[in-house]
Design a protein around this motif. Sequence first.
Motif, mmCIF file in Angstrom:
data_model
loop_
_atom_site.group_PDB
_atom_site.id
_atom_site.type_symbol
_atom_site.label_atom_id
_atom_site.label_comp_id
_atom_site.label_asym_id
_atom_site.label_seq_id
_atom_site.Cartn_x
_atom_site.Cartn_y
_atom_site.Cartn_z
ATOM 1 N N ASN A 107 0.815 -1.216 0.000
ATOM 2 C CA ASN A 107 0.000 0.000 0.000
ATOM 3 C C ASN A 107 0.845 1.262 0.000
ATOM 4 N N GLU A 108 2.091 1.150 0.523
ATOM 5 C CA GLU A 108 2.973 2.307 0.563
ATOM 6 C C GLU A 108 3.712 2.510 -0.745
ATOM 7 N N ILE A 109 3.723 1.493 -1.606
ATOM 8 C CA ILE A 109 4.421 1.601 -2.878
ATOM 9 C C ILE A 109 3.816 2.711 -3.712
ATOM 10 N N PHE A 110 2.491 2.828 -3.653
ATOM 11 C CA PHE A 110 1.830 3.871 -4.422
ATOM 12 C C PHE A 110 1.963 5.180 -3.658
ATOM 13 N N SER A 111 2.738 6.048 -4.208
ATOM 14 C CA SER A 111 2.924 7.334 -3.545
ATOM 15 C C SER A 111 1.659 8.169 -3.681
ATOM 16 N N LYS A 112 1.622 9.237 -2.929
ATOM 17 C CA LYS A 112 0.466 10.137 -3.002
ATOM 18 C C LYS A 112 0.300 10.688 -4.411
ATOM 19 N N GLU A 113 1.426 10.919 -5.067
ATOM 20 C CA GLU A 113 1.365 11.464 -6.421
ATOM 21 C C GLU A 113 0.693 10.473 -7.378
ATOM 22 N N ILE A 114 1.070 9.220 -7.297
ATOM 23 C CA ILE A 114 0.475 8.198 -8.164
ATOM 24 C C ILE A 114 -1.002 8.030 -7.823
ATOM 25 N N GLN A 115 -1.297 8.006 -6.534
ATOM 26 C CA GLN A 115 -2.707 7.883 -6.136
ATOM 27 C C GLN A 115 -3.521 9.068 -6.666
ATOM 28 N N HIS A 116 -2.931 10.241 -6.625
ATOM 29 C CA HIS A 116 -3.614 11.433 -7.147
ATOM 30 C C HIS A 116 -3.864 11.295 -8.650
ATOM 31 N N ARG A 169 -3.184 3.723 -18.160
ATOM 32 C CA ARG A 169 -1.832 3.474 -18.687
ATOM 33 C C ARG A 169 -1.252 4.737 -19.300
ATOM 34 N N VAL A 170 -2.046 5.463 -20.015
ATOM 35 C CA VAL A 170 -1.573 6.718 -20.608
ATOM 36 C C VAL A 170 -1.186 7.700 -19.501
ATOM 37 N N ALA A 171 -2.038 7.837 -18.500
ATOM 38 C CA ALA A 171 -1.785 8.794 -17.416
ATOM 39 C C ALA A 171 -0.562 8.399 -16.582
ATOM 40 N N LEU A 172 -0.331 7.104 -16.423
ATOM 41 C CA LEU A 172 0.770 6.626 -15.578
ATOM 42 C C LEU A 172 1.984 6.180 -16.393
ATOM 43 N N ASN A 173 2.043 6.555 -17.629
ATOM 44 C CA ASN A 173 3.105 6.107 -18.524
ATOM 45 C C ASN A 173 4.496 6.336 -17.941
ATOM 46 N N ASP A 174 4.744 7.472 -17.309
ATOM 47 C CA ASP A 174 6.061 7.760 -16.734
ATOM 48 C C ASP A 174 6.380 6.895 -15.525
#
Length: 187
Positions: A107-116, A169-174
Amino acid sequence: MYLNQANSFNEIYTAYYRKSYLYVKSYVHDDMAAEDIVSDALIKLWERMKREAVDPVRPFLFSILKNSSLDYLKHQTIKRDVHGTIGKALTRELEIRKTSLESSDPNEIFSKEIQHIIHATLQTLPERTREIFLMSRFENKSHKEIAELFEISQKGVEYHIAQSIRELRVALNDYLPLVGFFSFLNY
């Protein structure tokens, strides 16, 4: 035995190599190292004999062999200690990495930025597509259950999920190369 300057290296080698080799090998326990030490010692003896008379030869040669063997063994001890120290450091580092990995919380792997980014992307989806995706991935509902709730075919459910995944996938490509393909994104 007294050897003067007229003696050739071959004579010295023939006279002393075998006994010197067996003596050195009994201490260094390495054939190649013993050969090197004896060869170097015989060359030193020969070089000395070219400059001055060496009498008696055996004690002088014994002294060279002894000191060279001691140097070799000291070097081996230092090498072993260094390897041991490096090995201990590597072991400590591996333990730290293992402990870090074992204690990591998915659950901590996903940073706040990724969750946002995920949240923002889901908000841009059509309401029905978003609801189907959330039910499928976060409420663990089957395609059949979702199809019955929305009164659509299972293929329709698959279409909405595929649309959601494509947008994510497009949004999280980086981020995908860094965190791998998220299990909830695999379709």
